[in-house]
Design a protein around this motif. Structure first.
Motif, mmCIF file in Angstrom:
data_model
loop_
_atom_site.group_PDB
_atom_site.id
_atom_site.type_symbol
_atom_site.label_atom_id
_atom_site.label_comp_id
_atom_site.label_asym_id
_atom_site.label_seq_id
_atom_site.Cartn_x
_atom_site.Cartn_y
_atom_site.Cartn_z
ATOM 1 N N GLY A 22 0.761 -1.153 -0.071
ATOM 2 C CA GLY A 22 0.164 -0.102 0.027
ATOM 3 C C GLY A 22 0.865 1.305 -0.216
ATOM 4 O O GLY A 22 0.272 2.389 -0.095
ATOM 5 N N VAL A 23 2.195 1.110 0.087
ATOM 6 C CA VAL A 23 2.857 2.306 0.386
ATOM 7 C C VAL A 23 3.637 2.596 -0.962
ATOM 8 O O VAL A 23 4.242 3.788 -1.431
ATOM 9 N N TYR A 24 3.648 1.873 -2.002
ATOM 10 C CA TYR A 24 4.450 1.974 -3.319
ATOM 11 C C TYR A 24 3.019 1.874 -4.426
ATOM 12 O O TYR A 24 2.032 1.361 -4.424
ATOM 13 N N ASP A 25 3.233 2.770 -5.259
ATOM 14 C CA ASP A 25 2.161 3.176 -5.985
ATOM 15 C C ASP A 25 2.976 3.913 -7.510
ATOM 16 O O ASP A 25 3.444 4.874 -7.234
ATOM 17 N N PRO A 26 3.020 3.449 -8.731
ATOM 18 C CA PRO A 26 3.286 3.844 -9.909
ATOM 19 C C PRO A 26 2.610 5.252 -10.222
ATOM 20 O O PRO A 26 3.038 6.047 -11.047
ATOM 21 N N ALA A 27 1.512 5.504 -9.427
ATOM 22 C CA ALA A 27 0.628 6.746 -9.653
ATOM 23 C C ALA A 27 1.488 7.898 -9.285
ATOM 24 O O ALA A 27 1.372 8.922 -10.007
ATOM 25 N N GLN A 28 2.485 7.930 -8.460
ATOM 26 C CA GLN A 28 3.119 9.000 -7.969
ATOM 27 C C GLN A 28 4.084 9.658 -9.263
ATOM 28 O O GLN A 28 4.244 10.654 -9.502
ATOM 29 N N ALA A 29 4.956 8.473 -9.857
ATOM 30 C CA ALA A 29 5.622 8.881 -10.910
ATOM 31 C C ALA A 29 4.679 9.342 -12.052
ATOM 32 O O ALA A 29 5.075 10.463 -12.873
ATOM 33 N N ARG A 30 3.670 8.849 -12.372
ATOM 34 C CA ARG A 30 2.623 9.318 -13.267
ATOM 35 C C ARG A 30 2.224 10.838 -13.331
ATOM 36 O O ARG A 30 2.116 11.445 -14.176
ATOM 37 N N ILE A 31 1.945 10.996 -11.724
ATOM 38 C CA ILE A 31 1.480 12.394 -11.578
ATOM 39 C C ILE A 31 2.486 13.576 -11.849
ATOM 40 O O ILE A 31 2.303 14.585 -12.565
ATOM 41 N N GLU A 32 3.525 13.305 -11.602
ATOM 42 C CA GLU A 32 4.886 14.026 -11.944
ATOM 43 C C GLU A 32 5.053 14.314 -13.550
ATOM 44 O O GLU A 32 5.397 15.214 -13.829
ATOM 45 N N LEU A 92 12.163 -1.794 -19.237
ATOM 46 C CA LEU A 92 11.068 -0.985 -18.948
ATOM 47 C C LEU A 92 11.605 0.185 -18.033
ATOM 48 O O LEU A 92 11.463 1.616 -18.183
ATOM 49 N N PHE A 93 12.224 -0.080 -16.972
ATOM 50 C CA PHE A 93 12.507 0.950 -15.908
ATOM 51 C C PHE A 93 13.790 1.628 -16.443
ATOM 52 O O PHE A 93 13.936 2.970 -16.371
ATOM 53 N N LEU A 117 7.217 9.079 -22.021
ATOM 54 C CA LEU A 117 7.586 8.676 -20.690
ATOM 55 C C LEU A 117 6.314 8.351 -19.993
ATOM 56 O O LEU A 117 6.282 7.275 -19.312
ATOM 57 N N LEU A 118 5.156 8.794 -20.450
ATOM 58 C CA LEU A 118 4.026 8.299 -19.801
ATOM 59 C C LEU A 118 3.593 6.853 -20.398
ATOM 60 O O LEU A 118 3.036 6.215 -19.527
ATOM 61 N N ALA A 119 3.888 6.618 -21.473
ATOM 62 C CA ALA A 119 3.554 5.403 -22.035
ATOM 63 C C ALA A 119 4.405 4.164 -21.399
ATOM 64 O O ALA A 119 3.946 3.118 -20.930
ATOM 65 N N LYS A 120 5.767 4.560 -21.008
ATOM 66 C CA LYS A 120 6.431 3.471 -20.166
ATOM 67 C C LYS A 120 6.245 3.357 -18.894
ATOM 68 O O LYS A 120 5.897 2.284 -18.330
ATOM 69 N N ILE A 121 5.686 4.244 -18.164
ATOM 70 C CA ILE A 121 5.035 4.543 -16.713
ATOM 71 C C ILE A 121 3.762 3.632 -16.758
ATOM 72 O O ILE A 121 3.316 2.794 -16.094
ATOM 73 N N ASP A 122 3.078 3.773 -18.008
ATOM 74 C CA ASP A 122 1.759 3.023 -18.099
ATOM 75 C C ASP A 122 2.016 1.414 -18.124
ATOM 76 O O ASP A 122 1.368 0.417 -17.503
ATOM 77 N N SER A 125 3.077 0.336 -14.505
ATOM 78 C CA SER A 125 2.100 0.313 -14.014
ATOM 79 C C SER A 125 1.222 -1.039 -14.181
ATOM 80 O O SER A 125 0.592 -1.591 -13.083
ATOM 81 N N LYS A 126 1.117 -1.290 -15.364
ATOM 82 C CA LYS A 126 0.540 -2.389 -15.705
ATOM 83 C C LYS A 126 0.907 -3.768 -14.821
ATOM 84 O O LYS A 126 0.312 -4.575 -14.137
ATOM 85 N N ILE A 127 2.221 -3.816 -14.976
ATOM 86 C CA ILE A 127 2.849 -5.185 -14.379
ATOM 87 C C ILE A 127 2.731 -4.949 -13.002
ATOM 88 O O ILE A 127 2.789 -5.915 -12.072
ATOM 89 N N PHE A 128 2.906 -3.849 -12.378
ATOM 90 C CA PHE A 128 2.732 -3.285 -10.662
ATOM 91 C C PHE A 128 1.458 -4.028 -10.392
ATOM 92 O O PHE A 128 1.467 -4.721 -9.365
ATOM 93 N N TRP A 129 0.278 -3.670 -11.270
ATOM 94 C CA TRP A 129 -1.137 -4.012 -10.728
ATOM 95 C C TRP A 129 -1.080 -5.562 -10.805
ATOM 96 O O TRP A 129 -1.815 -6.159 -10.031
ATOM 97 N N GLU A 130 -0.516 -6.040 -11.915
ATOM 98 C CA GLU A 130 -0.656 -7.663 -11.963
ATOM 99 C C GLU A 130 0.395 -8.326 -10.825
ATOM 100 O O GLU A 130 -0.352 -9.079 -10.129
ATOM 101 N N THR A 131 1.348 -7.663 -10.347
ATOM 102 C CA THR A 131 2.074 -8.318 -9.045
ATOM 103 C C THR A 131 1.226 -8.248 -7.915
ATOM 104 O O THR A 131 1.477 -8.994 -6.848
ATOM 105 N N LYS A 132 0.485 -7.084 -7.740
ATOM 106 C CA LYS A 132 -0.464 -6.908 -6.484
ATOM 107 C C LYS A 132 -1.549 -7.972 -6.286
ATOM 108 O O LYS A 132 -2.171 -8.039 -5.088
#
Length: 134
Positions: A22-32, A92-93, A117-122, A125-132
């Motif tokens: 719950g403390v990690y989220d790619p949304a932070q990178a996306r917002i910036e 990707l990273f 950049l936004l496309a790479k973050i997306d 993010s997709k992989i991140f949410w799959e791992t969650k």
């Protein structure tokens, strides 16, 4: 060297990330990154030199935050099993952080570079949410 028994851990804990979920989220990178894109767009539509100077400074700061948030995910959240399951994750990273750096949005005022950049973050993010979900 072996620790004295009194200093040895009594309980071993295991987790897939450094802190409870719950403390990690790619949304932070996306917002910036979205801020970077908006700054690029505003820069393109304004000819005032003082505005443009401020825009570049703020864009650079936001791009640095994108890199920071990506690095935290890369180094603190994702673990070897993730990289085994998603062999393209390191790439990707690497591509995303380079797009956030001098070869990407820090060195460009083109909104299209921010879109890349936004496309790479997306993708991350997709992989991140799959791992969650796992």
């Amino acid at each position: 060297m072996r620790l004295p028994r009194i200093l040895a851990p009594r309980v071993t804990a295991s987790a897939h990330c450094d802190l409870p979920c719950g403390v990690y989220d790619p949304a932070q990178a996306r917002i910036e990154a979205e801020s970077v894109k908006m700054i690029c767009e505003k820069y393109q539509s304004n000819t005032d030199p003082e505005f443009r100077t401020r825009a570049v400074i703020i864009k650079e700061q936001r791009a640095e935050l994108v890199k920071h948030h990506l690095w935290v995910l890369w180094t603190d959240y994702f673990k070897p099993p993730h990289f085994e399951k998603y062999p393209n994750l390191h790439g990707l990273f690497n591509e995303a952080t380079k797009l956030a750096g001098a070869g990407g949005v820090k060195g460009s005022l083109d909104p299209a570079t921010a879109d890349k950049l936004l496309a790479k973050i997306d993708e991350i993010s997709k992989i991140f949410w799959e791992t969650k979900k796992a």
